[in-house]
Each structure stands twice: as C-alpha cells, then as structure tokens.
Scaffold this motif. Sequence first.
Motif, PDB file in Angstrom:
ATOM      1  N   SER A  24      42.262  29.433  33.382  1.00 24.32           N
ATOM      2  CA  SER A  24      40.824  29.208  33.252  1.00 24.32           C
ATOM      3  C   SER A  24      40.027  30.394  33.788  1.00 24.32           C
ATOM      4  O   SER A  24      40.503  31.157  34.640  1.00 24.32           O
ATOM      5  N   ASP A  25      38.798  30.532  33.293  1.00 24.89           N
ATOM      6  CA  ASP A  25      37.930  31.606  33.773  1.00 24.89           C
ATOM      7  C   ASP A  25      37.708  31.500  35.275  1.00 24.89           C
ATOM      8  O   ASP A  25      37.709  32.512  35.990  1.00 24.89           O
ATOM      9  N   ARG A  26      37.513  30.275  35.762  1.00 27.34           N
ATOM     10  CA  ARG A  26      37.288  30.091  37.194  1.00 27.34           C
ATOM     11  C   ARG A  26      38.459  30.625  38.007  1.00 27.34           C
ATOM     12  O   ARG A  26      38.271  31.347  38.998  1.00 27.34           O
ATOM     13  N   LYS A  27      39.666  30.260  37.602  1.00 29.04           N
ATOM     14  CA  LYS A  27      40.848  30.732  38.325  1.00 29.04           C
ATOM     15  C   LYS A  27      40.954  32.257  38.283  1.00 29.04           C
ATOM     16  O   LYS A  27      41.328  32.904  39.268  1.00 29.04           O
ATOM     17  N   LEU A  28      40.613  32.858  37.157  1.00 30.94           N
ATOM     18  CA  LEU A  28      40.722  34.309  37.030  1.00 30.94           C
ATOM     19  C   LEU A  28      39.689  35.034  37.886  1.00 30.94           C
ATOM     20  O   LEU A  28      39.976  36.084  38.466  1.00 30.94           O
ATOM     21  N   HIS A  29      38.486  34.466  37.982  1.00 28.31           N
ATOM     22  CA  HIS A  29      37.486  35.068  38.880  1.00 28.31           C
ATOM     23  C   HIS A  29      37.966  35.002  40.326  1.00 28.31           C
ATOM     24  O   HIS A  29      37.834  35.971  41.094  1.00 28.31           O
ATOM     25  N   LEU A  30      38.540  33.869  40.715  1.00 31.11           N
ATOM     26  CA  LEU A  30      39.040  33.732  42.080  1.00 31.11           C
ATOM     27  C   LEU A  30      40.249  34.623  42.324  1.00 31.11           C
ATOM     28  O   LEU A  30      40.427  35.151  43.433  1.00 31.11           O
ATOM     29  N   LEU A  31      41.077  34.817  41.313  1.00 36.30           N
ATOM     30  CA  LEU A  31      42.222  35.716  41.452  1.00 36.30           C
ATOM     31  C   LEU A  31      41.742  37.150  41.631  1.00 36.30           C
ATOM     32  O   LEU A  31      42.289  37.902  42.458  1.00 36.30           O
ATOM     33  N   THR A  32      40.730  37.559  40.875  1.00 38.85           N
ATOM     34  CA  THR A  32      40.148  38.891  41.036  1.00 38.85           C
ATOM     35  C   THR A  32      39.709  39.105  42.481  1.00 38.85           C
ATOM     36  O   THR A  32      40.024  40.125  43.110  1.00 38.85           O
ATOM     37  N   ALA A  33      38.978  38.138  43.009  1.00 36.64           N
ATOM     38  CA  ALA A  33      38.495  38.247  44.384  1.00 36.64           C
ATOM     39  C   ALA A  33      39.656  38.274  45.379  1.00 36.64           C
ATOM     40  O   ALA A  33      39.633  39.043  46.354  1.00 36.64           O
ATOM     41  N   ALA A  34      40.669  37.465  45.144  1.00 33.43           N
ATOM     42  CA  ALA A  34      41.809  37.413  46.071  1.00 33.43           C
ATOM     43  C   ALA A  34      42.559  38.737  46.099  1.00 33.43           C
ATOM     44  O   ALA A  34      42.989  39.200  47.169  1.00 33.43           O
ATOM     45  N   PHE A  35      42.734  39.376  44.943  1.00 28.07           N
ATOM     46  CA  PHE A  35      43.375  40.695  44.918  1.00 28.07           C
ATOM     47  C   PHE A  35      42.586  41.684  45.780  1.00 28.07           C
ATOM     48  O   PHE A  35      43.161  42.433  46.579  1.00 28.07           O
ATOM     49  N   LEU A  36      41.282  41.703  45.607  1.00 22.51           N
ATOM     50  CA  LEU A  36      40.466  42.699  46.287  1.00 22.51           C
ATOM     51  C   LEU A  36      40.267  42.372  47.755  1.00 22.51           C
ATOM     52  O   LEU A  36      40.048  43.274  48.576  1.00 22.51           O
ATOM     53  N   ARG A  37      40.362  41.110  48.128  1.00 29.00           N
ATOM     54  CA  ARG A  37      40.300  40.773  49.557  1.00 29.00           C
ATOM     55  C   ARG A  37      41.552  41.242  50.299  1.00 29.00           C
ATOM     56  O   ARG A  37      41.518  41.405  51.520  1.00 29.00           O
ATOM     57  N   ARG A  38      42.631  41.464  49.581  1.00 25.05           N
ATOM     58  CA  ARG A  38      43.827  42.036  50.209  1.00 25.05           C
ATOM     59  C   ARG A  38      43.542  43.436  50.751  1.00 25.05           C
ATOM     60  O   ARG A  38      44.196  43.890  51.703  1.00 25.05           O
TER      61      ARG A  38
END
Length: 249
Positions: A24-38
């Motif tokens: 889902s788009d929601r999951k992908l937006h959160l995945l984007t943020a999670a990658f960059l929070r690393r």
Amino acid sequence: MTLDDWLACFDDIWTLPLELSAFSDRKLHLLTAAFLRRVWDRLPSYHSRSAVEATEKFADGAVSAAVLAWTRSQAARESGETIWLAPESFDDYELINPCPCCSPCDPRAIRYECRVAKQGGTLDGVWTGICDPASVAAGAAYRALQLENPGTAWNDAQTQRWEWQSLFATVREVLGESEPDANWRRWRTSDVLALAHGIYAERAFDRLPILADALQDAGCDDESVLWHCRRPGGHAHGCWVVDLALGFA
C-alpha cells in the motif's frame, strides 16, 4: 517480500520499485521514512529531516499532499536530494544541479523555473513521486545504503552487499514478516488497542513487550508476533505488529 527477493534487487535496481509496488501507499511512505531514519544524523540538512517527518505525517493523514510536496521540494532544492523525485524528472534534476554553462541560457530551464515559482516552489517531479511511492522508497533504500557507510559503500562490493542485506531488517519491520493470522480480530481486546494506540502515537517502542503480554492474554500464540514485540531494538513507525493490532493491515 523475502530476503532472496531483496538481495536480487541489489543486482538489478529497476526491479525494486516493481517488488515494492505490491504494498500500500501508506506502507511505502512509512518504509521511505524508516530507511532514512536509519541515517538520521547523516542526512544533509534540516530540510531533509523535515521531509522525512512530513512523509510520516502524510502517511498518517496529518498533512496534505500539498504540504508534503512543498516540504520535499525544499529538501530537493536546498540539499540537492533527488530521492524525492520520480524517475526521469529531467527538468527538476537540471533545476537542482544546473549546468553552469548551459542553464543560464536554456529557455526551457528558465520557463520551468518560472513555473515552479508560480506553483509556490513545488517541483513537478516531487508531485509525481508522491503518486509513485514505490520508486521513492527504492531511492530512499539506496540513499540509506550510501549514507550508512559513506567511506566504503560504493567502493567495496562486499561491504555494499552486506549493508544492503542489513536494510532488509527495516523492510521486514514495516512490511511484515508473515501473512497475518486469521485470529487478529479476536486478539484486538481493549487492552491491546489501548497499548497499540499509545505505541503508535508516541513511538513508545519500549512498551512493545507489554503489548506482547496483552496479546498473549487475548489468546495470541503466534511466535513471530510475540518474538517481534519482545526483541530489543530495531523498531520503526509503521511496525507491522502495531499496525495489525490497530487493524491498519
């Protein structure tokens, strides 16, 4: 997505957006943020971090697409971050990193910059990227890979592959480790829902072991769920267990 799927994308970067587009788009937006929070402390500027925060808020419905587009556009222009752009956003690439010889005399570049100004500073490629979150998430993964080990990531193939495999932990954290158990509806007791809401709203991941206890009290015997809650560290906004507890997925 399996680890083998993820590793295959290391050798063929064009397959990653296709693999991610199943979510889902929601999951992908959160995945984007999670990658960059690393790589939060290695992001180039305040603008980049603001774009990550806006991405999370957009996924939660707290800000509009217009706010997200403006914030990402500022990050792109101020920090030269192209991860927020959809593929083939050539006018935006030229605007962010102009050719000193050609751009001042290029009528197309001048016209585009004027149009961006009239749009309040938002870039066309950013708008397209918001509608193509799989491509942006893929770009965030490669950017995180680059920033996690900047001294060797692009020169040492073995290190690069190891770092790529380590990113899969974030993929599993957000996208999930297994198919949801059919008993989740029965496990969503008032205690489970209250704990999950608090964890999600406050990013209080230290409460996940308590959520595991509440799930067990509700009859949950799924070891992958209970282990995930009790494992130390590695959690992110959009954690698959919290999402399931809240009924998001």
